[in-house]
Design an enzyme around this catalytic site. Structure first.
Site, PDB file in Angstrom:
ATOM      1  N   SER A 107     -64.705 -42.554 -49.709  1.00 52.53           N
ATOM      2  CA  SER A 107     -63.563 -43.200 -49.051  1.00 52.53           C
ATOM      3  C   SER A 107     -62.775 -43.955 -50.103  1.00 52.53           C
ATOM      4  CB  SER A 107     -64.086 -44.195 -48.007  1.00 52.53           C
ATOM      5  OG  SER A 107     -63.035 -44.982 -47.511  1.00 52.53           O
ATOM      6  N   TYR A 116     -69.465 -51.520 -45.121  1.00 47.73           N
ATOM      7  CA  TYR A 116     -69.089 -50.100 -45.207  1.00 47.73           C
ATOM      8  C   TYR A 116     -68.668 -49.759 -46.637  1.00 47.73           C
ATOM      9  CZ  TYR A 116     -66.295 -45.850 -44.604  1.00 47.73           C
ATOM     10  OH  TYR A 116     -65.772 -44.584 -44.731  1.00 47.73           O
TER      11      TYR A 116
END
Ligand SMILES: NC(=O)c1ccc[n+]([C@@H]2O[C@H](COP(=O)([O-])OP(=O)(O)OC[C@H]3O[C@@H](n4cnc5c(N)ncnc54)[C@H](OP(=O)(O)O)[C@@H]3O)[C@@H](O)[C@H]2O)c1
Length: 281
Positions: A130, A143
């Site tokens: 990501s 995260y």
């Protein structure tokens, strides 16, 4: 035989799009999901149950793929999720659950599939990271930390497996419109807890920022197109951005010089906004 591509997390979003599109393009796709009924309408050559947190499930899915095709050319580690919460507030069981999928789940897959690729003398491992694996924001710390871990593991693995003809590639999507943000909000710190949090104003600020970013988010097909590049390129790059707009790309480039001061302005919240809550905690 067409290249065999095993994908994790095909029930929804990016994984589902990749399975459909790669099948359409003629790859032999092994689509996997922890709830197999979610794959009923999915195009794939083989659909298998696979929960990446369960070592036996990983073992069974890889063994069934080998029984049928006797090779795995591409592994796409896509399964993953995020959960909302300031580092101080996010429950430990949530932290463990996110790491179990995003980091340990990927490691379980690699431990099972890398020896096969090494013996074949060829293969590609594509890890869906990501932009959050490069840039951190508040509320997203846990995260982000899983994706930073994935970046580090992938960089090491790339050098380790290169002599055996196996490529390791990171794909770093920006904002992609899938179930991701719904799951993010459901996990971790609840709306009710936020109303009592000393960080309430920062939660709100980030939620507004995220909502604005989602309006210009991309569809999962931009990640699929990037994965296709990583699969077909003779010399794939170490990392590919996908669905990351120009300002974010620029920010990434200049991150080391300007990110800290810019982020400090974006995420600044007045202590007086929070003092009332802070006093109650
Ligand atoms: N969407 C974004 O903005 C974005 C941006 C950057 C990176 N990513 C990354 O892209 C990947 C795919 O996310 P998405 O956007 O497609 O979100 P999504 O629609 O929520 O899909 C996530 C997938 O992961 C699966 N999964 C979760 N836990 C699992 C487990 N224990 N075992 C197997 N599968 C599991 C989910 O299955 P269930 O349906 O069973 O829960 C689902 O298939 C993730 O790694 C995510 O971190 C997404």
């Amino acid at each position: 035989m067409a290249e065999v591509v095993l994908i994790t997390g095909c029930s929804t979003g990016i994984g589902r799009d990749m399975a459909n599109e790669l099948t359409r393009l003629g790859f032999t796709v092994v689509a996997t999901a922890r709830k197999p009924d979610t794959m009923e309408n999915l195009r794939a050559d083989l659909r298998l149950p696979l929960d990446v947190t369960d070592p036996k499930s990983v073992e069974r899915a890889v063994a069934k793929t080998m029984q049928k095709y006797d090779r795995i050319d591409v592994l796409i580690n896509n399964a993953g999720f995020g959960s909302r919460g300031m580092v101080e507030e996010i429950p430990m069981e949530t932290v463990q659950a996110v790491y179990d999928v995003n980091v340990f789940g990927v490691l379980r897959m690699i431990h099972s599939v890398a020896p096969i690729m090494r013996r074949q003398g060829s293969g590609r491992i594509i890890n869906i990271s990501s932009i959050a694996g490069r840039v951190v924001t508040p509320v997203n710390g846990v995260y982000s930390s899983t994706k930073f871990a994935l970046e580090a593991l992938s960089d090491a693995l790339r050098w380790e497996l290169a002599p055996f003809g196996v490529f390791v590639v990171l794909i770093e999507p920006g904002v992609i419109n899938t179930h991701f943000s719904g799951t993010f909000q459901k996990q971790g710190v609840s709306n009710e807890q936020i109303t009592r949090s000393p960080y309430k104003h920062l939660y709100e600020k980030i939620a507004n920022l995220s909502a604005r970013m989602r309006t210009s988010g991309s569809g999962p097909e931009v990640v699929t197109r990037t994965a296709l590049k990583a699969i077909t390129s003779a010399q794939p790059k170490a990392r590919y951005l996908a669905g990351v707009n120009l300002p974010s790309r620029l920010l990434l480039l200049l991150r080391d010089h300007i990110w800290e001061p810019v982020a400090s302005r974006i995420f600044k919240f007045q202590m007086e906004d929070s003092n009332a809550n802070n006093d109650q905690i």
